[in-house]
Design a protein around this motif. Sequence first.
Motif, mmCIF file in Angstrom:
data_model
loop_
_atom_site.group_PDB
_atom_site.id
_atom_site.type_symbol
_atom_site.label_atom_id
_atom_site.label_comp_id
_atom_site.label_asym_id
_atom_site.label_seq_id
_atom_site.Cartn_x
_atom_site.Cartn_y
_atom_site.Cartn_z
ATOM 1 N N LYS A 153 0.840 -1.196 0.000
ATOM 2 C CA LYS A 153 0.000 0.000 0.000
ATOM 3 C C LYS A 153 0.875 1.245 0.000
ATOM 4 C CE LYS A 153 -4.018 -1.967 2.384
ATOM 5 N NZ LYS A 153 -4.944 -1.834 3.529
ATOM 6 N N TYR B 32 -4.208 2.691 8.197
ATOM 7 C CA TYR B 32 -4.290 2.554 6.744
ATOM 8 C C TYR B 32 -3.713 1.223 6.289
ATOM 9 C CZ TYR B 32 -3.204 3.468 1.798
ATOM 10 O OH TYR B 32 -3.080 3.388 0.433
ATOM 11 N N ASP C 119 -5.727 -1.736 8.976
ATOM 12 C CA ASP C 119 -7.196 -1.774 9.037
ATOM 13 C C ASP C 119 -7.873 -1.274 7.769
ATOM 14 O OD1 ASP C 119 -6.779 -2.522 11.707
ATOM 15 O OD2 ASP C 119 -6.803 -0.421 12.366
ATOM 16 N N SER C 120 -7.084 -0.821 6.783
ATOM 17 C CA SER C 120 -7.631 -0.254 5.539
ATOM 18 C C SER C 120 -8.478 0.990 5.785
ATOM 19 C CB SER C 120 -8.453 -1.304 4.771
ATOM 20 O OG SER C 120 -7.635 -2.368 4.351
ATOM 21 N N PRO D 284 -9.010 4.704 5.350
ATOM 22 C CA PRO D 284 -8.423 5.505 4.268
ATOM 23 C C PRO D 284 -7.559 6.653 4.775
ATOM 24 C CG PRO D 284 -10.745 6.025 4.526
ATOM 25 C CD PRO D 284 -10.478 4.848 5.401
#
Length: 626
Positions: A215, A314, A317-318, A320
């Motif tokens: 990411k 981010y 846990d994703s 944003p």
Amino acid sequence: MKRGIWSRIYEEFELWLRAAPPGIMVAVVVILIRMTGGLQPLEGMLLDTMLRLRPQEKHDERVIIVGIDERDIQSIGKYPVPDGKIAELLNKLETYKPRAIGLDLFKNVPVEPGSEQLKRVFQKNKNIIGIEKILPPGEIPPHQSLLPEQVGFADLRIDKDSKNRRYLLYTPNPKNIDEDKYSLGLQLVTQYFIAEGTELQTGINDPNTIMIRGKELPQISQNFGGYIDLKDGGLSILMNFRNSRNPFAVVSMRDILNDKVDAKLLRDRIILIGNRNMSAGDIFYTSALPSLKLSGQIYGVDYHAHVVSQILSYIIDSRPMLSSWGDISEYIWIALWGFMPIALGRMTQSVWINLLSVGVAGICLFTYGLIMLWLWGIWIPIAPNLLILNGVGLSAFAFFQHDKFLRSQINERLSTIKYTFAVIHNGPLQTLAYGLKHIRAQDIPSEKLVEQFEKLDKEIRAIGDFLQLEALAKEEVLRLGSGLILDLNRPLHDLLYEVYSSTLERNDFEYFQTLKVKIRNFDPIDDKYLSREKKRSICLFLEEALCNVGKHAQGVKRVQASGEYSPKKYKLWVKDNGVGIKSQLENKGTKNCKLLAKQLKGEFKRESLSPKGTICELSWTPIKEF
């Protein structure tokens, strides 16, 4: 039919072409102001507002703050806190096996007693990150015992409105551009993931950013959201503060030293140590958090904690991080909102509806921006769109209302011309037709013809005087061909009686002379939903129908005029027993009658009767829409 549709489309398109330039000018001005950075404070304020309005989040258990508050200073009896006490605190925290400890205190100058003890702690524990200040003015070096990988700069960028919304992760060393310097937050995140065996990498899609577990961290570019021509000189991210009343667990220094903290709270965590007291002056400014104990202010250690939590959330846990559209997408979006208010101005018919429509559109725009920010972390332009929406919407409304006024003026003039023709048609033209008929037939003496033309002269002059007086008068009146003037404020059935009586008394229609039976009856009707213009047109219809009997109904002995009212329809008709209709040509009077029926949403018919005679009928439904 198709030609009429295309004609209306062309007229509408032409109207939009005239309405668009003012709106385009407003949009262009707003865009130019934005391109020069003039809207940056307003866009920043709206960003803070949307961040505050997001739903509450859970606190992040991975980040712990050890705050040095006023009571800690009082218990120690000295400020700054001596190095010995800091060393004691670090040693105590290390027993809980945290992943990393960030010391948000400048230690470039020894604070005795205990400087040697603190030096040994730094040398022994490589997971402790100290701070430095690298950006001018007032650069501050780190503690001399810390290795480069144990140092993170604590500098924070400030926006034009003195608010802190950005965080610089790394930047070239101002004293040596070949060397990169890393922030306190990034160094702590690096330690956290190294403990899991994860290395930080260079981004693939964006080689200028950092990638962790596939990411990439979205960085602030030169033109990013509301920022224009931004030059941070490194990798910066936009702050996505954790929206919670208690985003992190906060414990005091004295509680740690007195063993009053559960070991599970600190194990395997990132711990940040810093001042949480007003006397230290480690205060920054933000309006993005709704529940700050210090109104609009946040402690520096808390600010760094939000950065660490933001990156961990981010990656793990994703949640944003904040990003934005590109320049092209943003300006297309702004241009689309420049078109919308022109449409609103075209559709709305009153200033209040226009204001309500603009207000609802503004709320929808803000709500959409909030949802985009909350669910996907995308910061879209709101401020320029709101300015365009209000400016263009009101100017477009004013234009369309002005155009509507001009059209109403034209319609009023057309109505006046139509009414003038009707008055002339039922008066002087009938006299002229009578005279011309007898000139051709040469069946009356010249003195009689002179009388007719003198009468015609008087009628024309009388009509001219009447039209001038009507234009100046406040009363709504109608002049019949007989010269009788009626007040249109009277009930419709009274007016119809007057029209009937006055018209049949005229002696310039030869076939009126043969009438033996005259019947009339006009039922009362609730005419409050009929405008004065429609009452005038209905009276003129009756006059026209009766005049046609006097002109064309050869051999007529009987005429009947009636207005019949039923719960659903009112029928107004004139019936005679003359020769009937001889010509099927549609004259001006018939066209006017059909147009009146269309305006009333009713029906008109004119047809011969068996064995002889003619009926002329107008019917409509007397409901509110008319």
